[in-house]
Design a protein around this motif. Structure first.
Motif, PDB file in Angstrom:
ATOM      1  N   SER A  67       1.239  -1.074   0.530  1.00 25.08           N
ATOM      2  CA  SER A  67       0.094  -0.054  -0.037  1.00 25.08           C
ATOM      3  C   SER A  67       0.952   1.163   0.058  1.00 25.08           C
ATOM      4  O   SER A  67       0.427   2.234  -0.512  1.00 25.08           O
ATOM      5  CB  SER A  67      -0.564   0.547   0.825  1.00 25.08           C
ATOM      6  OG  SER A  67      -0.596  -0.248   2.614  1.00 25.08           O
ATOM      7  N   SER A  68       1.732   1.061   0.405  1.00 19.64           N
ATOM      8  CA  SER A  68       2.643   2.435   1.142  1.00 19.64           C
ATOM      9  C   SER A  68       3.399   2.578  -0.966  1.00 19.64           C
ATOM     10  O   SER A  68       3.727   3.593  -1.511  1.00 19.64           O
ATOM     11  CB  SER A  68       4.162   2.310   1.691  1.00 19.64           C
ATOM     12  OG  SER A  68       3.046   2.014   3.193  1.00 19.64           O
ATOM     13  N   ARG A  69       3.885   1.465  -0.899  1.00 20.98           N
ATOM     14  CA  ARG A  69       4.594   1.300  -2.628  1.00 20.98           C
ATOM     15  C   ARG A  69       3.560   1.845  -3.769  1.00 20.98           C
ATOM     16  O   ARG A  69       4.249   2.266  -4.438  1.00 20.98           O
ATOM     17  CB  ARG A  69       4.829   0.332  -2.597  1.00 20.98           C
ATOM     18  CG  ARG A  69       6.586  -0.266  -3.970  1.00 20.98           C
ATOM     19  CD  ARG A  69       6.544  -1.776  -4.303  1.00 20.98           C
ATOM     20  NE  ARG A  69       6.690  -1.742  -2.974  1.00 20.98           N
ATOM     21  CZ  ARG A  69       7.248  -3.137  -2.686  1.00 20.98           C
ATOM     22  NH1 ARG A  69       7.570  -3.959  -3.537  1.00 20.98           N
ATOM     23  NH2 ARG A  69       8.306  -4.024  -1.622  1.00 20.98           N
ATOM     24  N   LYS A  71       2.211   4.622  -3.199  1.00 23.88           N
ATOM     25  CA  LYS A  71       2.418   6.100  -3.262  1.00 23.88           C
ATOM     26  C   LYS A  71       2.857   6.442  -4.197  1.00 23.88           C
ATOM     27  O   LYS A  71       3.251   7.902  -4.280  1.00 23.88           O
ATOM     28  CB  LYS A  71       1.575   6.288  -1.741  1.00 23.88           C
ATOM     29  CG  LYS A  71       0.623   5.672  -0.797  1.00 23.88           C
ATOM     30  CD  LYS A  71       0.445   6.162   0.506  1.00 23.88           C
ATOM     31  CE  LYS A  71       0.132   5.904   1.560  1.00 23.88           C
ATOM     32  NZ  LYS A  71       0.040   6.330   2.646  1.00 23.88           N
ATOM     33  N   VAL A  72       4.271   5.586  -3.941  1.00 21.29           N
ATOM     34  CA  VAL A  72       5.561   6.282  -4.098  1.00 21.29           C
ATOM     35  C   VAL A  72       5.533   6.102  -5.714  1.00 21.29           C
ATOM     36  O   VAL A  72       5.689   4.737  -6.001  1.00 21.29           O
ATOM     37  CB  VAL A  72       6.884   6.132  -3.832  1.00 21.29           C
ATOM     38  CG1 VAL A  72       8.252   6.085  -3.934  1.00 21.29           C
ATOM     39  CG2 VAL A  72       6.226   6.146  -1.714  1.00 21.29           C
ATOM     40  N   THR A  73       5.695   6.578  -7.073  1.00 23.04           N
ATOM     41  CA  THR A  73       6.331   6.293  -8.635  1.00 23.04           C
ATOM     42  C   THR A  73       7.615   6.176  -8.573  1.00 23.04           C
ATOM     43  O   THR A  73       8.143   6.025  -7.530  1.00 23.04           O
ATOM     44  CB  THR A  73       5.383   7.227  -9.018  1.00 23.04           C
ATOM     45  OG1 THR A  73       6.322   8.708  -9.277  1.00 23.04           O
ATOM     46  CG2 THR A  73       4.168   7.889  -8.676  1.00 23.04           C
TER      47      THR A  73
END
Length: 114
Positions: A67-69, A71-73
């Motif tokens: 889920s955090s990954r 958010k970051v492209t």
């Protein structure tokens, strides 16, 4: 010594040439060899810091939850690893020049004053 040679009229041209050669050779040794050696050490240290920064960013990217990954492209991660970590070695060189510049200016003004 070179200035006193210009002011005196009895000295030979050989002394003037020796004084000029000494001035040029001391400048070569001081600027060329000593500065190059310190710059090489700073560049090597900067590359070590850059490697540590890249590995930490990569380790953090691999430890992110899905889920955090999301958010970051990928582009942001590449920017962190390439651009931001590259600024650290450049900062090392700049910091070294910042503290040496006042010393060089003070020495130059002192030599000009006397």
């Amino acid at each position: 010594l070179l200035l006193t040679w210009f002011e005196s009229e009895g000295d030979s041209y050989q002394n003037g040439i020796l004084y000029a050669f000494g001035l040029v050779s001391s400048t070569f040794i001081g600027q060329g060899l000593i500065w190059a050696h310190s710059a090489m050490i700073a560049f090597a240290m900067g590359m070590d810091i850059r490697t540590v920064c890249n590995s930490q960013v990569y380790r953090k990217a691999m430890a992110l939850s899905p889920s955090s990954r999301a958010k970051v492209t990928t582009g942001e991660l590449v920017t962190y690893m390439s651009t931001d970590c590259e600024k650290l070695p450049q900062t090392l060189i700049t910091i070294h020049q910042i503290w040496t510049a006042p010393c060089i200016i003070i020495l130059g003004v002192t030599y000009l004053y006397h």
